[in-house]
Design an enzyme around this catalytic site. Sequence first.
Site, PDB file in Angstrom:
ATOM      1  N   ASN A   9       0.868  -1.178   0.000  1.00 23.99           N
ATOM      2  CA  ASN A   9       0.000   0.000   0.000  1.00 23.99           C
ATOM      3  C   ASN A   9       0.908   1.233   0.000  1.00 23.99           C
ATOM      4  OD1 ASN A   9      -1.825   2.022   0.489  1.00 23.99           O
ATOM      5  ND2 ASN A   9      -2.342   1.368   2.573  1.00 23.99           N
ATOM      6  N   TRP A  10       1.000   1.861  -1.155  1.00 21.32           N
ATOM      7  CA  TRP A  10       1.920   3.008  -1.283  1.00 21.32           C
ATOM      8  C   TRP A  10       1.350   4.266  -0.642  1.00 21.32           C
ATOM      9  CZ3 TRP A  10       3.921   2.670  -7.098  1.00 21.32           C
ATOM     10  CH2 TRP A  10       4.621   1.470  -7.276  1.00 21.32           C
ATOM     11  N   HIS A  66      -9.517   0.538   4.768  1.00 20.60           N
ATOM     12  CA  HIS A  66      -8.248   0.778   5.479  1.00 20.60           C
ATOM     13  C   HIS A  66      -8.534   1.698   6.668  1.00 20.60           C
ATOM     14  CE1 HIS A  66      -4.204   2.136   6.385  1.00 20.60           C
ATOM     15  NE2 HIS A  66      -3.770   1.074   5.732  1.00 20.60           N
ATOM     16  N   GLU A 113      -7.051   4.144   7.768  1.00 19.43           N
ATOM     17  CA  GLU A 113      -6.887   5.578   7.479  1.00 19.43           C
ATOM     18  C   GLU A 113      -8.121   6.118   6.756  1.00 19.43           C
ATOM     19  OE1 GLU A 113      -3.047   5.201   5.628  1.00 19.43           O
ATOM     20  OE2 GLU A 113      -2.178   4.712   7.575  1.00 19.43           O
ATOM     21  N   GLU A 136      -5.328  -5.562  10.511  1.00 23.27           N
ATOM     22  CA  GLU A 136      -4.328  -4.519  10.733  1.00 23.27           C
ATOM     23  C   GLU A 136      -4.654  -3.770  12.028  1.00 23.27           C
ATOM     24  OE1 GLU A 136      -2.340  -3.156   6.883  1.00 23.27           O
ATOM     25  OE2 GLU A 136      -4.215  -2.053   7.033  1.00 23.27           O
ATOM     26  N   GLY A 176       2.263   1.995  10.736  1.00 24.51           N
ATOM     27  CA  GLY A 176       3.174   3.131  10.606  1.00 24.51           C
ATOM     28  C   GLY A 176       3.856   3.533  11.897  1.00 24.51           C
ATOM     29  N   SER A 214       3.322  -2.400  10.365  1.00 18.94           N
ATOM     30  CA  SER A 214       4.779  -2.356  10.567  1.00 18.94           C
ATOM     31  C   SER A 214       5.467  -3.678  10.243  1.00 18.94           C
ATOM     32  CB  SER A 214       5.110  -1.892  11.992  1.00 18.94           C
ATOM     33  OG  SER A 214       4.650  -0.570  12.181  1.00 18.94           O
ATOM     34  N   GLY A 248       2.787  -1.214   4.335  1.00 19.51           N
ATOM     35  CA  GLY A 248       2.790   0.203   3.983  1.00 19.51           C
ATOM     36  C   GLY A 248       4.204   0.690   3.731  1.00 19.51           C
ATOM     37  N   GLY A 249       4.829   1.257   4.756  1.00 16.51           N
ATOM     38  CA  GLY A 249       6.135   1.907   4.615  1.00 16.51           C
ATOM     39  C   GLY A 249       7.181   1.064   3.899  1.00 16.51           C
TER      40      GLY A 249
HETATM   41  C1  PEP Z   1      -0.784  -0.162   6.017  1.00 17.97           C
HETATM   42  O1  PEP Z   1      -0.821   0.975   5.601  1.00 17.97           O
HETATM   43  O2  PEP Z   1      -1.694  -0.933   5.725  1.00 17.97           O
HETATM   44  C2  PEP Z   1       0.339  -0.570   6.831  1.00 17.97           C
HETATM   45  C3  PEP Z   1       0.307  -1.744   7.371  1.00 17.97           C
HETATM   46  O3  PEP Z   1       1.370   0.340   6.974  1.00 17.97           O
HETATM   47  P1  PEP Z   1       2.806   0.063   7.685  1.00 17.97           P
HETATM   48  O4  PEP Z   1       3.336  -1.214   7.089  1.00 17.97           O
HETATM   49  O5  PEP Z   1       3.629   1.240   7.327  1.00 17.97           O
HETATM   50  O6  PEP Z   1       2.541  -0.079   9.128  1.00 17.97           O
END
Ligand code: PEP
Length: 249
Positions: free
Chosen positions: A10-11, A96, A98, A166, A172, A210, A231-232
Site C-alpha cells: 500500500n503506497w 483501510h 486511514e 491490521e 506506521g 509495521s 505500507g512503509g
Molecule cells: C498499512 O498501511 O496498511 C500498513 C500496514 O502500513 P505500515 O506497514 O507502514 O505499518
Amino acid sequence: MAVRPLIAGNWKMNLNLANARELATALVAYMKQESGLDMVVCPPAQLLAPVAVCLEGSSLGLGGQDCHAQASGAHTGDISAPMLRDIGCRYVIVGHSERRADHGEIDAVVKAKAAAAHAAGLIAIICVGETEAERDAGGATAVVEQQLRGSLPEGATAANTVAAYEPVWAIGTGKTATIGDVVEMHAHARNILREIAGDGGALRVLYGGSVKPNNAAAILAAAEVSGALVGGASLVAEDFIAIANAAPK
Ligand code: PEP
C-alpha cells in the site's frame, strides 16, 4: 500458511512518477523469477496508469487504495471500481483504517465498496483492526468480529475477497502485535469467515502493521496468516522483496 501467500504493498499518498516507475520495474523483475506467491502494489490514483504500463505482461498485480460504492456519477475526487478495472487493476483495498478514520467510513460503507469491487470483477482487500484504546479495554476481538461481519458483502468468497487484519496502533508506528496476538486474532477471524463466507476456510487473511524485513518471517509463518499488507516497507524495493522472500512457500 496453507494457501498461496499474497504480499500487498500500500503506497498510500507517496512517490512521484519517476520513483513509482523505478519501484514497479524492480518488482516486475523480481516477479519474473518468483512464482510461489502473489504480489500486488496499490499506488495512489494518479500513478495507476503509468504503473499499469510498467506491469504489462507481469504477474505483479495492480490495486487501487479505495473505490466509491457507485460505478459512476457526481462524486468529485472519487474513483469507481469499474474505473480501476478499466485501467488494469485486479485488486482494491477497502476499509483501510486511514479511510475509516480520515473519511468516517463505517462498516456499511466499506461493505458497499467491497460489493462494488466484486461487481466490477475486482478482488476486495477488506481491512479490519482495533485501535489501541479498544485493545487496552479488552475489546479487540469483538471489534474485529463486528468489522468483519459488517464489512464483508453477500457473495464474498476466497476468489473475490482477501481480509487484512491490521491493528490500527501497529500501522506506521514500528510496533507490531506479538506473534501470540497475531495467531489469536487470525484464528478468531478464520472462525468468523467460516461462518459468514461460503468458503471462508480458504479466504486469505493478511496481517498488516509495521511488517518489515526483520519481522516478516515470524509473522508470515504464524498460523492462519496468508500474507502481508505492507505500507512503509513497500516503498523500498529491497525491503518489499525481502518481505516477499520471507513468506513460506
Ligand atoms: C498499512 O498501511 O496498511 C500498513 C500496514 O502500513 P505500515 O506497514 O507502514 O505499518
